[in-house]
Scaffold this motif. Structure first.
Motif, PDB file in Angstrom:
ATOM      1  N   LEU A   1     -16.364   7.328  10.883  1.00  0.00           N
ATOM      2  CA  LEU A   1     -16.230   6.971   9.480  1.00  0.00           C
ATOM      3  C   LEU A   1     -14.770   6.549   9.286  1.00  0.00           C
ATOM      4  CD1 LEU A   1     -17.629   6.751   6.753  1.00  0.00           C
ATOM      5  CD2 LEU A   1     -17.054   9.142   6.326  1.00  0.00           C
ATOM      6  N   ASP A   2     -14.440   5.404   9.910  1.00  0.00           N
ATOM      7  CA  ASP A   2     -13.067   4.913   9.866  1.00  0.00           C
ATOM      8  C   ASP A   2     -12.910   3.805   8.836  1.00  0.00           C
ATOM      9  OD1 ASP A   2     -14.333   2.760  11.088  1.00  0.00           O
ATOM     10  OD2 ASP A   2     -13.243   2.939  12.967  1.00  0.00           O
ATOM     11  N   GLY A   3     -11.691   3.347   8.651  1.00  0.00           N
ATOM     12  CA  GLY A   3     -11.406   2.327   7.650  1.00  0.00           C
ATOM     13  C   GLY A   3     -12.236   1.075   7.818  1.00  0.00           C
ATOM     14  N   ASN A   4     -12.359   0.579   9.038  1.00  0.00           N
ATOM     15  CA  ASN A   4     -13.152  -0.639   9.272  1.00  0.00           C
ATOM     16  C   ASN A   4     -14.623  -0.417   8.928  1.00  0.00           C
ATOM     17  OD1 ASN A   4     -10.949  -2.162  10.105  1.00  0.00           O
ATOM     18  ND2 ASN A   4     -11.224  -1.609  12.255  1.00  0.00           N
TER      19      ASN A   4
ATOM     20  N   ARG B   1      -2.143   6.895  -3.482  1.00  0.00           N
ATOM     21  CA  ARG B   1      -2.568   6.661  -2.097  1.00  0.00           C
ATOM     22  C   ARG B   1      -3.942   7.255  -1.807  1.00  0.00           C
ATOM     23  NH1 ARG B   1       0.679   9.320   2.816  1.00  0.00           N
ATOM     24  NH2 ARG B   1      -0.607   8.557   4.511  1.00  0.00           N
ATOM     25  N   PHE B   2      -4.264   8.372  -2.484  1.00  0.00           N
ATOM     26  CA  PHE B   2      -5.500   9.089  -2.213  1.00  0.00           C
ATOM     27  C   PHE B   2      -6.277   9.271  -3.511  1.00  0.00           C
ATOM     28  CE2 PHE B   2      -2.292  10.934   0.787  1.00  0.00           C
ATOM     29  CZ  PHE B   2      -2.738  10.279   1.928  1.00  0.00           C
TER      30      PHE B   2
ATOM     31  N   GLN C   1      -9.494   7.594   5.595  1.00  0.00           N
ATOM     32  CA  GLN C   1     -10.682   7.312   4.799  1.00  0.00           C
ATOM     33  C   GLN C   1     -10.319   7.105   3.329  1.00  0.00           C
ATOM     34  OE1 GLN C   1     -12.927  10.802   5.737  1.00  0.00           O
ATOM     35  NE2 GLN C   1     -13.596  10.020   7.728  1.00  0.00           N
ATOM     36  N   LEU C   2      -9.503   8.001   2.786  1.00  0.00           N
ATOM     37  CA  LEU C   2      -9.144   7.906   1.370  1.00  0.00           C
ATOM     38  C   LEU C   2      -8.238   6.713   1.095  1.00  0.00           C
ATOM     39  CD1 LEU C   2      -8.644  11.653   0.368  1.00  0.00           C
ATOM     40  CD2 LEU C   2     -10.708  10.245   0.274  1.00  0.00           C
ATOM     41  N   GLU C   3      -7.340   6.394   2.015  1.00  0.00           N
ATOM     42  CA  GLU C   3      -6.503   5.203   1.844  1.00  0.00           C
ATOM     43  C   GLU C   3      -7.359   3.932   1.828  1.00  0.00           C
ATOM     44  OE1 GLU C   3      -3.826   5.779   5.144  1.00  0.00           O
ATOM     45  OE2 GLU C   3      -2.197   6.374   3.786  1.00  0.00           O
ATOM     46  N   THR C   4      -8.385   3.898   2.649  1.00  0.00           N
ATOM     47  CA  THR C   4      -9.291   2.751   2.673  1.00  0.00           C
ATOM     48  C   THR C   4     -10.016   2.622   1.344  1.00  0.00           C
ATOM     49  OG1 THR C   4      -9.575   2.940   5.064  1.00  0.00           O
ATOM     50  CG2 THR C   4     -11.256   1.694   3.857  1.00  0.00           C
ATOM     51  N   VAL C   5     -10.508   3.734   0.817  1.00  0.00           N
ATOM     52  CA  VAL C   5     -11.181   3.700  -0.485  1.00  0.00           C
ATOM     53  C   VAL C   5     -10.197   3.278  -1.571  1.00  0.00           C
ATOM     54  CG1 VAL C   5     -12.440   5.043  -2.214  1.00  0.00           C
ATOM     55  CG2 VAL C   5     -12.925   5.380   0.219  1.00  0.00           C
TER      56      VAL C   5
ATOM     57  N   ILE D   1     -10.647   0.225  -4.157  1.00  0.00           N
ATOM     58  CA  ILE D   1     -10.494   0.376  -5.610  1.00  0.00           C
ATOM     59  C   ILE D   1      -9.495  -0.659  -6.122  1.00  0.00           C
ATOM     60  CG2 ILE D   1      -9.600   1.910  -7.415  1.00  0.00           C
ATOM     61  CD1 ILE D   1     -10.839   4.266  -5.760  1.00  0.00           C
ATOM     62  N   GLU D   2      -8.383  -0.775  -5.420  1.00  0.00           N
ATOM     63  CA  GLU D   2      -7.362  -1.761  -5.810  1.00  0.00           C
ATOM     64  C   GLU D   2      -7.909  -3.181  -5.766  1.00  0.00           C
ATOM     65  OE1 GLU D   2      -3.122  -3.202  -4.054  1.00  0.00           O
ATOM     66  OE2 GLU D   2      -3.421  -1.029  -4.270  1.00  0.00           O
ATOM     67  N   ASP D   3      -8.779  -3.469  -4.809  1.00  0.00           N
ATOM     68  CA  ASP D   3      -9.395  -4.799  -4.686  1.00  0.00           C
ATOM     69  C   ASP D   3     -10.496  -5.036  -5.718  1.00  0.00           C
ATOM     70  OD1 ASP D   3      -7.743  -5.218  -2.506  1.00  0.00           O
ATOM     71  OD2 ASP D   3      -9.319  -4.880  -1.011  1.00  0.00           O
ATOM     72  N   GLY D   4     -10.860  -4.005  -6.469  1.00  0.00           N
ATOM     73  CA  GLY D   4     -11.895  -4.135  -7.487  1.00  0.00           C
ATOM     74  C   GLY D   4     -13.311  -4.073  -6.949  1.00  0.00           C
ATOM     75  N   LYS D   5     -13.479  -3.600  -5.709  1.00  0.00           N
ATOM     76  CA  LYS D   5     -14.816  -3.533  -5.113  1.00  0.00           C
ATOM     77  C   LYS D   5     -15.479  -2.172  -5.336  1.00  0.00           C
ATOM     78  CE  LYS D   5     -13.765  -7.056  -1.801  1.00  0.00           C
ATOM     79  NZ  LYS D   5     -13.846  -7.529  -0.441  1.00  0.00           N
ATOM     80  N   VAL D   6     -14.684  -1.165  -5.640  1.00  0.00           N
ATOM     81  CA  VAL D   6     -15.160   0.200  -5.877  1.00  0.00           C
ATOM     82  C   VAL D   6     -14.399   0.726  -7.089  1.00  0.00           C
ATOM     83  CG1 VAL D   6     -15.167   2.564  -4.948  1.00  0.00           C
ATOM     84  CG2 VAL D   6     -15.688   0.639  -3.441  1.00  0.00           C
ATOM     85  N   ARG D   7     -15.095   1.459  -7.948  1.00  0.00           N
ATOM     86  CA  ARG D   7     -14.410   2.056  -9.095  1.00  0.00           C
ATOM     87  C   ARG D   7     -13.990   3.495  -8.837  1.00  0.00           C
ATOM     88  NH1 ARG D   7     -17.226  -0.114 -14.663  1.00  0.00           N
ATOM     89  NH2 ARG D   7     -16.519  -2.250 -14.419  1.00  0.00           N
ATOM     90  N   TRP D   8     -14.877   4.287  -8.221  1.00  0.00           N
ATOM     91  CA  TRP D   8     -14.626   5.709  -8.068  1.00  0.00           C
ATOM     92  C   TRP D   8     -15.057   6.188  -6.688  1.00  0.00           C
ATOM     93  CZ3 TRP D   8     -11.799   7.254 -12.001  1.00  0.00           C
ATOM     94  CH2 TRP D   8     -11.960   6.637 -13.241  1.00  0.00           C
ATOM     95  N   LEU D   9     -14.452   7.278  -6.242  1.00  0.00           N
ATOM     96  CA  LEU D   9     -14.784   7.935  -4.979  1.00  0.00           C
ATOM     97  C   LEU D   9     -15.706   9.110  -5.244  1.00  0.00           C
ATOM     98  CD1 LEU D   9     -14.332   8.756  -1.948  1.00  0.00           C
ATOM     99  CD2 LEU D   9     -12.335  10.043  -2.778  1.00  0.00           C
ATOM    100  N   GLY D  10     -16.747   9.242  -4.434  1.00  0.00           N
ATOM    101  CA  GLY D  10     -17.603  10.416  -4.451  1.00  0.00           C
ATOM    102  C   GLY D  10     -17.703  10.984  -3.041  1.00  0.00           C
ATOM    103  N   LEU D  11     -18.085  12.228  -2.937  1.00  0.00           N
ATOM    104  CA  LEU D  11     -18.295  12.873  -1.642  1.00  0.00           C
ATOM    105  C   LEU D  11     -19.764  13.249  -1.525  1.00  0.00           C
ATOM    106  CD1 LEU D  11     -15.173  15.244  -1.671  1.00  0.00           C
ATOM    107  CD2 LEU D  11     -15.390  13.000  -0.565  1.00  0.00           C
TER     108      LEU D  11
END
Length: 165
Positions: free
Chosen positions: A20-23, A115-116, A76-80, A84-94
């Motif tokens: 579950l890496d950034g790529n 950052r996280f 993982q959190l930096e990727t999310v 979010i910054e790119d506007g592709k995701v609004r919020w993080l869930g687990l």
């Protein structure tokens, strides 16, 4: 909402991701957006941590089953955060996360909120026959200002009414 799954040996999920890496996270989000015909998703859930955790009815942690090499939660959190910054995701869930993982993510967010991103929801098995949430996650969610399954409002997404799922 959509999920990105980590290791689990399930070939039907992006060929059976080993990490579950950034790529992998970026690839999964792009694929979901394309399939859904959307520009963004409200919630991206990190589903299955990239470390050994008891799952599918197991409740006891077995240190002998711990993975030797894991993708850091920071990556993982930096990727999310980037999504979010790119506007592709609004919020993080687990999803399918343990008290340790929830608290580790919360500590990273507290350390550096830009950052996280903060996890706004958790989706774990919870039903009449599966009450593992009550043993540790309920306390974490209470103190992290998330709703418990016993309160009105958001925070925890119940996946099933009768059986774990």
């Amino acid at each position: 909402a959509t999920k990105v799954a980590g290791p689990g040996g399930m070939g039907w999920i992006r060929g059976g991701p080993e990490r579950l890496d950034g790529n992998g996270i970026r690839e999964a989000v792009e694929g979901s957006l394309r399939r859904l015909g959307m520009e963004y998703v409200d919630v991206l859930q990190l589903h299955w941590p990239d470390r050994y955790v008891p799952m599918f009815g197991d409740v006891d942690f077995d240190v002998e089953r711990a993975f030797g090499d894991v993708v850091p939660l920071e990556e993982q959190l930096e990727t999310v955060a980037g999504l979010i910054e790119d506007g592709k995701v609004r919020w993080l869930g687990l999803s399918n996360e343990t008290p340790y993982g929830v608290m580790a993510a919360a500590a990273l967010h507290k350390q550096d909120p830009r950052r996280f991103p903060r996890a706004v929801s958790i989706q774990n098995a919870y039903s009449l026959t599966c009450r593992t949430f009550d043993a540790g996650l309920a306390e974490c969610c209470h103190y992290l200002e998330k709703a418990s399954p016993h309160s009105a409002g958001g925070g925890r997404t119940p996946p099933a009414a009768i059986a774990p799922g």
